[in-house]
Design an enzyme around this catalytic site. Structure first.
Site, PDB file in Angstrom:
ATOM      1  N   SER A 109       0.835  -1.198   0.000  1.00  0.00           N
ATOM      2  CA  SER A 109       0.000   0.000   0.000  1.00  0.00           C
ATOM      3  C   SER A 109       0.868   1.245   0.000  1.00  0.00           C
ATOM      4  CB  SER A 109      -0.896   0.014   1.244  1.00  0.00           C
ATOM      5  OG  SER A 109      -1.517   1.283   1.406  1.00  0.00           O
ATOM      6  N   TYR A 148      -3.935  -1.509   9.402  1.00  0.00           N
ATOM      7  CA  TYR A 148      -3.739  -1.894   8.001  1.00  0.00           C
ATOM      8  C   TYR A 148      -2.342  -1.528   7.524  1.00  0.00           C
ATOM      9  CZ  TYR A 148      -4.240  -1.683   2.907  1.00  0.00           C
ATOM     10  OH  TYR A 148      -4.057  -1.839   1.559  1.00  0.00           O
TER      11      TYR A 148
END
Length: 253
Positions: free
Chosen positions: A141, A154
Protein backbone atom coordinates in the site's frame (compact mmCIF):
# COMPACT_ATOMS: atom_id res chain seq x y z
CA UNK A 1 3.46 -11.57 -24.91
CA UNK A 2 5.36 -10.61 -21.77
CA UNK A 3 4.37 -13.67 -19.71
CA UNK A 4 3.89 -16.30 -22.39
CA UNK A 5 4.12 -19.78 -20.90
CA UNK A 6 4.76 -18.53 -17.37
CA UNK A 7 2.83 -20.17 -14.51
CA UNK A 8 1.53 -17.65 -11.99
CA UNK A 9 -0.19 -18.10 -8.63
CA UNK A 10 -2.33 -15.09 -7.73
CA UNK A 11 -3.91 -15.01 -4.28
CA UNK A 12 -7.05 -13.03 -3.55
CA UNK A 13 -7.93 -13.11 -7.22
CA UNK A 14 -11.71 -13.47 -6.92
CA UNK A 15 -12.29 -9.69 -6.90
CA UNK A 16 -10.73 -6.24 -6.91
CA UNK A 17 -7.05 -5.76 -7.65
CA UNK A 18 -6.45 -9.52 -7.69
CA UNK A 19 -9.01 -9.94 -10.46
CA UNK A 20 -7.39 -7.09 -12.36
CA UNK A 21 -3.98 -8.72 -12.04
CA UNK A 22 -5.40 -12.05 -13.23
CA UNK A 23 -6.94 -10.43 -16.31
CA UNK A 24 -3.75 -8.53 -17.12
CA UNK A 25 -1.74 -11.77 -16.79
CA UNK A 26 -4.23 -13.63 -18.98
CA UNK A 27 -3.81 -11.06 -21.75
CA UNK A 28 -0.02 -11.51 -21.56
CA UNK A 29 -0.09 -15.28 -22.04
CA UNK A 30 0.36 -16.57 -18.49
CA UNK A 31 -1.03 -19.85 -17.18
CA UNK A 32 -3.00 -19.06 -14.06
CA UNK A 33 -3.49 -20.61 -10.63
CA UNK A 34 -6.15 -18.45 -9.02
CA UNK A 35 -7.41 -18.55 -5.46
CA UNK A 36 -9.96 -16.71 -3.36
CA UNK A 37 -12.71 -17.30 -0.84
CA UNK A 38 -15.73 -16.70 -3.10
CA UNK A 39 -16.44 -19.50 -5.57
CA UNK A 40 -18.96 -17.53 -7.64
CA UNK A 41 -16.71 -14.50 -7.98
CA UNK A 42 -13.74 -16.68 -8.85
CA UNK A 43 -15.75 -18.36 -11.61
CA UNK A 44 -16.52 -14.92 -13.08
CA UNK A 45 -12.83 -14.04 -13.08
CA UNK A 46 -11.99 -17.34 -14.79
CA UNK A 47 -14.60 -16.56 -17.45
CA UNK A 48 -13.05 -13.14 -18.08
CA UNK A 49 -9.56 -14.63 -18.28
CA UNK A 50 -10.65 -17.27 -20.78
CA UNK A 51 -12.36 -14.62 -22.91
CA UNK A 52 -9.03 -12.77 -22.86
CA UNK A 53 -7.35 -15.84 -24.35
CA UNK A 54 -6.12 -17.80 -21.33
CA UNK A 55 -7.40 -21.37 -21.39
CA UNK A 56 -5.03 -22.75 -18.74
CA UNK A 57 -6.65 -21.78 -15.44
CA UNK A 58 -6.62 -23.67 -12.13
CA UNK A 59 -8.78 -22.53 -9.21
CA UNK A 60 -8.66 -23.27 -5.49
CA UNK A 61 -11.24 -21.85 -3.08
CA UNK A 62 -10.14 -21.51 0.51
CA UNK A 63 -8.58 -19.52 3.33
CA UNK A 64 -5.02 -18.44 2.59
CA UNK A 65 -4.27 -18.10 6.31
CA UNK A 66 -4.54 -21.88 6.73
CA UNK A 67 -1.36 -23.88 6.26
CA UNK A 68 -3.18 -26.89 4.78
CA UNK A 69 -4.77 -24.70 2.12
CA UNK A 70 -1.46 -23.04 1.27
CA UNK A 71 0.11 -26.45 0.74
CA UNK A 72 -2.82 -27.52 -1.43
CA UNK A 73 -2.40 -24.39 -3.55
CA UNK A 74 1.28 -25.06 -4.18
CA UNK A 75 0.88 -28.81 -4.72
CA UNK A 76 -2.07 -28.58 -7.14
CA UNK A 77 -0.36 -25.84 -9.15
CA UNK A 78 2.83 -27.86 -9.53
CA UNK A 79 0.87 -31.00 -10.38
CA UNK A 80 -1.21 -29.30 -13.09
CA UNK A 81 1.45 -27.12 -14.71
CA UNK A 82 4.72 -28.82 -13.77
CA UNK A 83 6.33 -25.63 -12.50
CA UNK A 84 5.76 -22.30 -10.75
CA UNK A 85 7.29 -19.13 -12.21
CA UNK A 86 5.50 -16.30 -10.41
CA UNK A 87 3.86 -15.84 -7.02
CA UNK A 88 1.65 -12.78 -6.53
CA UNK A 89 0.80 -12.32 -2.85
CA UNK A 90 -2.24 -10.14 -3.41
CA UNK A 91 -4.77 -11.36 -0.82
CA UNK A 92 -5.34 -8.82 1.93
CA UNK A 93 -7.84 -7.24 4.26
CA UNK A 94 -8.50 -3.62 5.15
CA UNK A 95 -10.53 -1.65 7.62
CA UNK A 96 -10.58 1.56 9.63
CA UNK A 97 -9.82 1.45 13.34
CA UNK A 98 -8.00 3.73 15.79
CA UNK A 99 -4.94 2.03 17.25
CA UNK A 100 -6.02 3.13 20.70
CA UNK A 101 -9.12 0.93 20.53
CA UNK A 102 -7.82 -1.97 18.43
CA UNK A 103 -8.31 -5.42 19.92
CA UNK A 104 -5.90 -8.33 19.94
CA UNK A 105 -8.28 -10.24 17.67
CA UNK A 106 -8.30 -7.41 15.11
CA UNK A 107 -4.52 -7.12 15.21
CA UNK A 108 -4.10 -10.88 14.75
CA UNK A 109 -6.46 -10.89 11.77
CA UNK A 110 -4.62 -8.10 9.95
CA UNK A 111 -1.26 -9.73 10.51
CA UNK A 112 -2.50 -13.22 9.61
CA UNK A 113 -3.83 -12.17 6.21
CA UNK A 114 -1.54 -9.30 5.22
CA UNK A 115 1.80 -10.61 6.51
CA UNK A 116 1.84 -14.20 7.77
CA UNK A 117 0.05 -15.68 4.76
CA UNK A 118 2.48 -14.14 2.23
CA UNK A 119 5.46 -15.19 4.37
CA UNK A 120 4.52 -18.83 4.75
CA UNK A 121 3.10 -19.25 1.24
CA UNK A 122 6.33 -17.85 -0.16
CA UNK A 123 8.32 -20.32 1.93
CA UNK A 124 6.41 -23.15 0.27
CA UNK A 125 6.78 -21.65 -3.20
CA UNK A 126 10.47 -20.75 -2.88
CA UNK A 127 11.98 -24.13 -3.93
CA UNK A 128 9.86 -24.09 -7.08
CA UNK A 129 10.73 -20.46 -7.84
CA UNK A 130 14.41 -21.24 -7.41
CA UNK A 131 14.05 -24.02 -9.99
CA UNK A 132 12.54 -21.64 -12.55
CA UNK A 133 14.49 -18.51 -11.57
CA UNK A 134 11.09 -16.99 -10.96
CA UNK A 135 9.88 -14.05 -8.94
CA UNK A 136 7.51 -12.79 -6.26
CA UNK A 137 5.32 -9.67 -6.31
CA UNK A 138 3.66 -8.55 -3.07
CA UNK A 139 0.65 -6.21 -2.97
CA UNK A 140 1.30 -3.59 -0.30
CA UNK A 141 0.00 0.00 0.00
CA UNK A 142 1.13 3.57 -0.64
CA UNK A 143 0.03 4.23 2.94
CA UNK A 144 3.18 2.61 4.32
CA UNK A 145 5.04 5.90 3.89
CA UNK A 146 2.20 8.21 4.98
CA UNK A 147 -0.09 8.88 7.90
CA UNK A 148 -3.67 8.16 6.88
CA UNK A 149 -6.03 8.51 9.85
CA UNK A 150 -7.80 5.35 11.04
CA UNK A 151 -5.66 3.00 8.95
CA UNK A 152 -3.00 2.22 11.56
CA UNK A 153 -3.50 -1.55 11.77
CA UNK A 154 -3.74 -1.89 8.00
CA UNK A 155 -0.66 0.17 7.19
CA UNK A 156 1.36 -1.44 10.00
CA UNK A 157 0.79 -4.83 8.41
CA UNK A 158 1.60 -3.50 4.95
CA UNK A 159 4.75 -1.71 6.16
CA UNK A 160 5.90 -5.05 7.50
CA UNK A 161 5.15 -6.53 4.07
CA UNK A 162 7.43 -3.92 2.48
CA UNK A 163 10.21 -4.95 4.87
CA UNK A 164 9.53 -8.62 4.12
CA UNK A 165 9.88 -7.81 0.42
CA UNK A 166 13.32 -6.27 0.81
CA UNK A 167 14.67 -8.97 3.12
CA UNK A 168 13.33 -11.79 0.96
CA UNK A 169 14.84 -10.19 -2.13
CA UNK A 170 18.19 -10.15 -0.36
CA UNK A 171 17.89 -13.80 0.68
CA UNK A 172 16.86 -15.07 -2.74
CA UNK A 173 18.91 -12.91 -5.09
CA UNK A 174 21.79 -15.39 -5.16
CA UNK A 175 19.30 -18.05 -6.33
CA UNK A 176 18.17 -15.95 -9.27
CA UNK A 177 14.77 -15.14 -7.74
CA UNK A 178 13.54 -11.54 -7.78
CA UNK A 179 11.14 -10.08 -5.18
CA UNK A 180 9.30 -6.77 -5.48
CA UNK A 181 6.19 -5.07 -4.16
CA UNK A 182 3.55 -2.73 -5.49
CA UNK A 183 2.11 0.08 -3.36
CA UNK A 184 -1.26 1.07 -4.82
CA UNK A 185 -3.16 4.21 -3.99
CA UNK A 186 -6.94 4.51 -3.97
CA UNK A 187 -8.51 1.77 -6.08
CA UNK A 188 -12.21 1.21 -5.29
CA UNK A 189 -12.76 -2.49 -4.53
CA UNK A 190 -14.92 -4.68 -2.32
CA UNK A 191 -12.09 -4.61 0.23
CA UNK A 192 -13.04 -1.15 1.42
CA UNK A 193 -16.69 -1.08 0.45
CA UNK A 194 -17.96 -1.66 3.98
CA UNK A 195 -16.55 1.64 5.24
CA UNK A 196 -16.66 3.65 2.02
CA UNK A 197 -19.03 6.61 1.84
CA UNK A 198 -19.56 9.12 -0.96
CA UNK A 199 -17.79 11.73 1.15
CA UNK A 200 -14.78 9.53 1.84
CA UNK A 201 -14.60 8.48 -1.82
CA UNK A 202 -14.53 12.11 -2.92
CA UNK A 203 -11.92 12.97 -0.29
CA UNK A 204 -9.66 10.20 -1.59
CA UNK A 205 -10.14 11.31 -5.19
CA UNK A 206 -9.47 14.95 -4.23
CA UNK A 207 -6.24 13.85 -2.51
CA UNK A 208 -5.08 12.09 -5.69
CA UNK A 209 -3.32 14.65 -7.92
CA UNK A 210 -4.12 12.74 -11.10
CA UNK A 211 -7.77 13.53 -10.34
CA UNK A 212 -9.36 10.09 -10.19
CA UNK A 213 -9.20 6.68 -8.57
CA UNK A 214 -7.15 3.88 -10.07
CA UNK A 215 -8.49 0.68 -11.60
CA UNK A 216 -7.58 -2.93 -10.80
CA UNK A 217 -6.27 -3.60 -14.29
CA UNK A 218 -4.03 -0.52 -14.15
CA UNK A 219 -2.40 -2.04 -11.09
CA UNK A 220 -2.24 -5.31 -13.00
CA UNK A 221 -0.15 -3.69 -15.73
CA UNK A 222 2.53 -2.79 -13.17
CA UNK A 223 2.53 -6.33 -11.78
CA UNK A 224 2.91 -7.72 -15.32
CA UNK A 225 6.00 -5.58 -15.80
CA UNK A 226 7.58 -6.61 -12.48
CA UNK A 227 6.84 -10.29 -13.12
CA UNK A 228 8.22 -10.21 -16.65
CA UNK A 229 11.76 -10.41 -17.98
CA UNK A 230 11.52 -6.71 -18.79
CA UNK A 231 12.17 -6.15 -15.07
CA UNK A 232 15.09 -8.61 -14.95
CA UNK A 233 17.34 -6.01 -13.27
CA UNK A 234 14.76 -5.04 -10.63
CA UNK A 235 14.57 -6.62 -7.18
CA UNK A 236 13.95 -5.51 -3.61
CA UNK A 237 11.87 -2.52 -4.68
CA UNK A 238 8.47 -1.18 -3.66
CA UNK A 239 6.70 0.61 -6.50
CA UNK A 240 3.95 3.16 -5.94
CA UNK A 241 1.02 3.25 -8.36
CA UNK A 242 -1.12 5.86 -6.65
CA UNK A 243 -1.82 8.69 -9.06
CA UNK A 244 0.45 10.93 -7.00
CA UNK A 245 -1.44 10.32 -3.75
CA UNK A 246 1.77 9.91 -1.75
CA UNK A 247 2.92 13.38 -2.85
CA UNK A 248 0.13 14.88 -0.77
CA UNK A 249 -0.66 15.03 2.93
CA UNK A 250 -4.40 14.43 2.88
CA UNK A 251 -6.55 15.42 5.83
CA UNK A 252 -9.01 12.54 5.75
CA UNK A 253 -11.67 12.04 8.38
Amino acid sequence: MALSGKVAIITGSSSGIGAGIALAFAKEGAKLSLTGRNQKNLEEVVKDCKEAGCQDVLTNVGDITQDAFRRTLIDTTKKKFGKIDILVNNAGIGGMKPLTSATKEEYDKFMAVNLEAPLFLTQLAAPHLIETKGNVVNNSSCGTTMIIPMLGLYTMSKAALDTFTRYLAHELVSHGVRVNAINPGYVPTQLGSEVMTDELHQSLVNATPIGRAGTPEEIGHLVVFLASDKAAFVTGECFRADGGFSMTTPALA
